[in-house]
Design a protein around this motif. Structure first.
Motif, PDB file in Angstrom:
ATOM      1  N   TRP A  40       0.852  -1.180   0.000  1.00 45.66           N
ATOM      2  CA  TRP A  40       0.000   0.000   0.000  1.00 45.66           C
ATOM      3  C   TRP A  40       0.893   1.237   0.000  1.00 45.66           C
ATOM      4  O   TRP A  40       1.837   1.327   0.797  1.00 45.66           O
ATOM      5  CB  TRP A  40      -0.897   0.035   1.233  1.00 45.66           C
ATOM      6  CG  TRP A  40      -1.953  -1.032   1.285  1.00 45.66           C
ATOM      7  CD1 TRP A  40      -3.272  -0.908   0.984  1.00 45.66           C
ATOM      8  CD2 TRP A  40      -1.788  -2.402   1.705  1.00 45.66           C
ATOM      9  NE1 TRP A  40      -3.932  -2.092   1.163  1.00 45.66           N
ATOM     10  CE2 TRP A  40      -3.042  -3.027   1.611  1.00 45.66           C
ATOM     11  CE3 TRP A  40      -0.688  -3.146   2.153  1.00 45.66           C
ATOM     12  CZ2 TRP A  40      -3.239  -4.362   1.930  1.00 45.66           C
ATOM     13  CZ3 TRP A  40      -0.882  -4.473   2.477  1.00 45.66           C
ATOM     14  CH2 TRP A  40      -2.148  -5.079   2.365  1.00 45.66           C
TER      15      TRP A  40
ATOM     16  N   ASP B  93       0.728   5.634  -0.251  1.00 47.99           N
ATOM     17  CA  ASP B  93      -0.085   6.846  -0.255  1.00 47.99           C
ATOM     18  C   ASP B  93       0.835   8.049  -0.081  1.00 47.99           C
ATOM     19  O   ASP B  93       1.978   7.909   0.362  1.00 47.99           O
ATOM     20  CB  ASP B  93      -1.120   6.798   0.866  1.00 47.99           C
ATOM     21  CG  ASP B  93      -2.286   7.748   0.624  1.00 47.99           C
ATOM     22  OD1 ASP B  93      -2.312   8.412  -0.437  1.00 47.99           O
ATOM     23  OD2 ASP B  93      -3.167   7.842   1.500  1.00 47.99           O
TER      24      ASP B  93
ATOM     25  N   GLU C 213       1.379  11.392  -5.656  1.00 44.11           N
ATOM     26  CA  GLU C 213       1.147   9.948  -5.534  1.00 44.11           C
ATOM     27  C   GLU C 213       2.131   9.170  -6.404  1.00 44.11           C
ATOM     28  O   GLU C 213       2.641   8.116  -6.003  1.00 44.11           O
ATOM     29  CB  GLU C 213      -0.285   9.623  -5.953  1.00 44.11           C
ATOM     30  CG  GLU C 213      -1.367  10.185  -5.044  1.00 44.11           C
ATOM     31  CD  GLU C 213      -1.659   9.294  -3.858  1.00 44.11           C
ATOM     32  OE1 GLU C 213      -1.133   8.172  -3.823  1.00 44.11           O
ATOM     33  OE2 GLU C 213      -2.424   9.725  -2.972  1.00 44.11           O
TER      34      GLU C 213
ATOM     35  N   GLN D 155      -3.457   1.713  -4.308  1.00 46.06           N
ATOM     36  CA  GLN D 155      -3.426   3.170  -4.246  1.00 46.06           C
ATOM     37  C   GLN D 155      -4.848   3.699  -4.235  1.00 46.06           C
ATOM     38  O   GLN D 155      -5.793   2.979  -4.575  1.00 46.06           O
ATOM     39  CB  GLN D 155      -2.699   3.740  -5.466  1.00 46.06           C
ATOM     40  CG  GLN D 155      -1.209   3.960  -5.271  1.00 46.06           C
ATOM     41  CD  GLN D 155      -0.640   4.787  -6.419  1.00 46.06           C
ATOM     42  OE1 GLN D 155      -0.556   4.313  -7.537  1.00 46.06           O
ATOM     43  NE2 GLN D 155      -0.251   6.009  -6.116  1.00 46.06           N
ATOM     44  N   ASP D 156      -5.013   4.984  -3.875  1.00 43.83           N
ATOM     45  CA  ASP D 156      -6.361   5.550  -3.810  1.00 43.83           C
ATOM     46  C   ASP D 156      -6.538   6.734  -4.765  1.00 43.83           C
ATOM     47  O   ASP D 156      -7.445   7.545  -4.583  1.00 43.83           O
ATOM     48  CB  ASP D 156      -6.705   5.968  -2.380  1.00 43.83           C
ATOM     49  CG  ASP D 156      -5.761   7.028  -1.829  1.00 43.83           C
ATOM     50  OD1 ASP D 156      -4.842   7.446  -2.556  1.00 43.83           O
ATOM     51  OD2 ASP D 156      -5.942   7.443  -0.666  1.00 43.83           O
TER      52      ASP D 156
END
Length: 271
Positions: free
Chosen positions: A154, A156, A198, A230-231
């Motif tokens: 993950w 961020d 990002e 990722q977001d």
């Protein structure tokens, strides 16, 4: 294990050996149980608290407040002795945060940028980290794997959170139980959008993913699944497609960050 020890002793001479569930290594207490490893550094944490020039006699709920990255030019600089103590304690916490207490990494990462010229605000932020550790001293790290062939990461980025408007990267890698490789670091360049921040964050963390895959491969373990979460949908598109998904707001980005696209393909990483 016995054959490996025998070969090592043939080359380097007699070695001290420990067996059993609990081991002490480089300040870490390692407890093997239920196919997991419990990692604690209680002694190191207590020493850091004791080495601090002020008494830590209260607890904090979190390691940092929402003004962690705020720097006030008007804050008074620390005297030499206090600054040296600040530097020493932060160095101890850096060692602890990299091996056991990942929950203080963000605060410690910021404090590391302040050791050359710390002020009274930085002293207060360090005090808060120690107060948090005092109240959570029995929190340990647990590491295990649901399936060693499935790796998940993950990444961020917090956009423009630092006083000089640079962003902050955070990343973590896991095999299902606990965090194995983590990163919390101020980015080294300013970015013009959260999407770019990002992408820089992925570029910062991707070498850890590649190294983990190579390490496992040398042990004879081949990954069946390698997923990066990722977001930010815009960042994901650019990372998957490179310049094909790069618009007016991202055309200026350094080409080195598009190495991500090539690595995602060559490493078979799904975003």
């Amino acid at each position: 294990v016995d054959s490996i020890i025998a070969k090592l002793e043939t080359k380097f001479g007699p070695m001290s050996k420990t067996r059993g569930q609990v081991h002490e290594f480089l300040g870490m207490s390692l407890n093997y149980k239920d196919n997991k490893i419990e990692v604690s550094m209680r002694k190191h944490i207590m020493k850091a608290i004791d080495d601090f020039m002020e008494d830590i006699n209260r607890d904090a709920v979190t390691p940092a407040a929402n003004y962690l990255f705020k720097v006030r030019e008007t804050s008074k600089k620390l005297e030499k002795k206090q600054a040296e103590n600040f530097h020493s304690v932060v160095a101890s916490l850096l060692y602890i945060s990299k091996r056991c207490r990942y929950d203080i990494q963000t605060a410690v990462a910021f404090l590391c940028t302040r050791v050359s010229s710390p002020d009274e605000d930085d002293w207060g932020k360090l005090r808060r980290v120690l107060q948090y550790l005092r109240g959570t001293i029995d929190i340990n790290l647990y590491i295990g794997a649901d399936d060693i062939s499935k790796m998940k990461s993950w990444v961020d980025a917090s956009y423009a959170v630092h006083d000089d408007c640079k962003s902050h990267t955070g990343g973590v890698l896991s095999f299902g139980w606990g965090a194995l490789i983590t990163k919390s670091q101020k980015q080294k360049l300013n970015t013009k959008s959260s999407t770019e921040g990002e992408i820089v964050g992925v570029s910062d963390y991707l070498p850890n993913i590649i190294w983990a895959r190579m390490f496992l491969q040398e042990q004879g373990i081949i990954l069946n699944e390698n997923v990066l979460y990722q977001d930010n949908q815009s960042a994901i598109k650019i990372e998957n497609n490179g310049k094909l998904s790069s618009g007016q707001k991202t055309k200026h980005m350094d080409a080195r960050y598009f190495f991500i696209k090539d690595r995602l393909e060559s490493e078979n990483i799904k975003v």
